[in-house]
Design a protein around this motif. Structure first.
Motif, PDB file in Angstrom:
ATOM      1  N   ARG A  99       0.831  -1.213   0.000  1.00  0.00           N
ATOM      2  CA  ARG A  99       0.000   0.000   0.000  1.00  0.00           C
ATOM      3  C   ARG A  99       0.861   1.256   0.000  1.00  0.00           C
ATOM      4  O   ARG A  99       0.592   2.219  -0.738  1.00  0.00           O
ATOM      5  CB  ARG A  99      -0.935  -0.012   1.210  1.00  0.00           C
ATOM      6  N   GLN A 100       1.920   1.237   0.815  1.00  0.00           N
ATOM      7  CA  GLN A 100       2.814   2.393   0.840  1.00  0.00           C
ATOM      8  C   GLN A 100       3.565   2.527  -0.484  1.00  0.00           C
ATOM      9  O   GLN A 100       3.833   3.646  -0.943  1.00  0.00           O
ATOM     10  CB  GLN A 100       3.792   2.261   2.006  1.00  0.00           C
ATOM     11  N   SER A 143      -0.694 -18.295   4.103  1.00  0.00           N
ATOM     12  CA  SER A 143      -0.295 -16.880   4.206  1.00  0.00           C
ATOM     13  C   SER A 143       0.199 -16.345   2.872  1.00  0.00           C
ATOM     14  O   SER A 143      -0.079 -15.192   2.511  1.00  0.00           O
ATOM     15  CB  SER A 143       0.780 -16.709   5.285  1.00  0.00           C
ATOM     16  N   LYS A 144       0.915 -17.149   2.115  1.00  0.00           N
ATOM     17  CA  LYS A 144       1.400 -16.708   0.810  1.00  0.00           C
ATOM     18  C   LYS A 144       0.231 -16.518  -0.165  1.00  0.00           C
ATOM     19  O   LYS A 144       0.221 -15.575  -0.968  1.00  0.00           O
ATOM     20  CB  LYS A 144       2.412 -17.707   0.253  1.00  0.00           C
ATOM     21  N   LEU A 145      -0.751 -17.411  -0.122  1.00  0.00           N
ATOM     22  CA  LEU A 145      -1.924 -17.266  -0.982  1.00  0.00           C
ATOM     23  C   LEU A 145      -2.693 -15.996  -0.636  1.00  0.00           C
ATOM     24  O   LEU A 145      -3.083 -15.235  -1.530  1.00  0.00           O
ATOM     25  CB  LEU A 145      -2.841 -18.481  -0.837  1.00  0.00           C
ATOM     26  N   GLU A 146      -2.922 -15.745   0.647  1.00  0.00           N
ATOM     27  CA  GLU A 146      -3.647 -14.551   1.052  1.00  0.00           C
ATOM     28  C   GLU A 146      -2.893 -13.282   0.656  1.00  0.00           C
ATOM     29  O   GLU A 146      -3.510 -12.281   0.250  1.00  0.00           O
ATOM     30  CB  GLU A 146      -3.892 -14.577   2.562  1.00  0.00           C
ATOM     31  N   ALA A 147      -1.566 -13.326   0.745  1.00  0.00           N
ATOM     32  CA  ALA A 147      -0.769 -12.177   0.307  1.00  0.00           C
ATOM     33  C   ALA A 147      -0.926 -11.957  -1.193  1.00  0.00           C
ATOM     34  O   ALA A 147      -1.106 -10.819  -1.653  1.00  0.00           O
ATOM     35  CB  ALA A 147       0.697 -12.388   0.674  1.00  0.00           C
ATOM     36  N   GLU A 148      -0.870 -13.028  -1.971  1.00  0.00           N
ATOM     37  CA  GLU A 148      -1.058 -12.920  -3.420  1.00  0.00           C
ATOM     38  C   GLU A 148      -2.407 -12.285  -3.748  1.00  0.00           C
ATOM     39  O   GLU A 148      -2.509 -11.373  -4.592  1.00  0.00           O
ATOM     40  CB  GLU A 148      -0.989 -14.300  -4.070  1.00  0.00           C
ATOM     41  N   GLN A 149      -3.453 -12.778  -3.100  1.00  0.00           N
ATOM     42  CA  GLN A 149      -4.806 -12.287  -3.402  1.00  0.00           C
ATOM     43  C   GLN A 149      -4.939 -10.807  -3.054  1.00  0.00           C
ATOM     44  O   GLN A 149      -5.546 -10.035  -3.805  1.00  0.00           O
ATOM     45  CB  GLN A 149      -5.834 -13.123  -2.630  1.00  0.00           C
ATOM     46  N   LEU A 154      -5.002  -5.065  -4.844  1.00  0.00           N
ATOM     47  CA  LEU A 154      -4.372  -3.746  -4.783  1.00  0.00           C
ATOM     48  C   LEU A 154      -3.951  -3.292  -6.179  1.00  0.00           C
ATOM     49  O   LEU A 154      -4.086  -2.109  -6.532  1.00  0.00           O
ATOM     50  CB  LEU A 154      -3.164  -3.792  -3.856  1.00  0.00           C
ATOM     51  N   ALA A 155      -3.440  -4.209  -6.989  1.00  0.00           N
ATOM     52  CA  ALA A 155      -3.059  -3.876  -8.360  1.00  0.00           C
ATOM     53  C   ALA A 155      -4.269  -3.392  -9.146  1.00  0.00           C
ATOM     54  O   ALA A 155      -4.191  -2.424  -9.919  1.00  0.00           O
ATOM     55  CB  ALA A 155      -2.441  -5.091  -9.042  1.00  0.00           C
TER      56      ALA A 155
END
Length: 310
Positions: A99-100, A143-149, A154-155
């Motif tokens: 986000r930053q 955790s990696k899947l949730e980060a990807e999503q 955000l994109a």
């Protein structure tokens, strides 16, 4: 171009930094947790990767972020709630950075994920692809899947390009974890009952993964894509052990014990998960990575194994 690299002192991150500095194609800055780290590039001490980390100074003027920092996969996690800790660091910490980054005008965010997003095993001859339905089985993979999503959302909202790379087991000089344990066993010259395993495992040499990451920094076709990494050559556990022994200049003392018998013994001893990693298959299809990026792994498995011991 200014690139910010997180996780620059880690196994993958340090190799990425070395490659970026050697290429001299971009201005590279890194973030570290401790000021005790001495690196030959601009370095920002930001503390731990967390939901409240302040990245403002490090992101100033940055065009690309390579996010290699994470709470790594831990075989015997002693945290009371591993999923919550993985979520705090790998999901919320990554969201906070992304986000930053978007707010700071970063154009591309390259995220080092994991094949564990896809799952733990594949049927022999049926490799994972980037478009498969995700099926993580442990807290790290979740955790990696949730980060990807979250990054993909955000994109969509901001227009910042996101590139996701999912490597399988990475091997190279300084590797730790399961691969390092295997190397120790081979180095001791002990007879191992793994001489008749006919599974197939995809691995990725550290230099191959680094080359793919660097390719994704500015390749136009990489924008908003998910790529699987690999050497393009799968090995059985037996073939891998023989290759490691050869690279070490050691004899491979492998006893041909049937896989079914080994699995039975592992279940009796409560080591089913270990046996599944040694006896099961996990293959990845890198054809999308190759065709879309025009990329080929620059290092063969044989050379990659040799580089583990140089």
């Amino acid at each position: 171009m200014k690139i910010l690299l997180t996780g620059a002192t880690g196994f993958v991150g340090s190799a990425v930094l070395q490659r970026l500095v050697a290429d001299s194609k971009a201005d590279v800055a890194v973030t570290v947790r401790s000021e005790n780290t001495s690196l030959a590039v601009p370095t920002f001490c930001v503390g731990d990767l967390s939901p409240t980390t302040d990245w403002h100074e490090a992101l100033t003027g940055c065009e690309v972020v390579i996010h290699a920092a994470a709470r790594a996969h831990i075989m015997k996690d002693e945290m009371a709630d591993p999923l919550a800790e993985y979520h705090r660091v790998n999901v919320e910490g990554t969201f906070n950075l992304a986000r930053q980054a978007a707010k700071a005008g970063v154009k591309r965010f390259v995220f080092i994920s994991s094949i564990k997003v896809n799952g733990e095993q594949t049927p022999l001859g049926n490799p994972f692809s980037p478009d498969d339905q995700p099926a993580p089985e442990d807290a790290y993979g979740v955790s990696k899947l949730e980060a990807e999503q979250g990054l993909q959302q955000l994109a969509f909202e901001t227009g910042m390009e996101v590139v996701i790379i999912r490597p399988p087991l990475v091997y190279g000089s300084g590797v730790k974890g399961n691969f390092a344990s295997m190397v120790k066993l081979v180095g001791k010259g002990l007879p191992l009952p793994l001489g008749a395993i006919h599974n197939q495992r995809s691995l990725v040499a550290l230099d191959n993964l680094v080359d793919l990451i660097v390719t994704c920094v500015d390749h136009p076709a990489a924008a908003d894509q998910v790529f699987l990494a690999g050497d393009g050559q799968d090995l059985s556990t037996t073939e891998l052990l023989r290759g490691v022994a050869q690279a070490m200049g050691k004899p491979s003392r492998l006893v041909p014990v049937p896989a079914k018998l080994l699995m039975f013994g592992a279940r009796v001893l409560g080591k089913k998960a270990v046996a599944q990693r040694l006896l099961g298959s996990l293959q990845v299809d890198i054809s999308k990575t190759q065709s879309l990026l025009g990329w080929q792994p620059p290092v063969t498995v044989e050379e990659g194994l040799k580089r583990c011991f140089k």
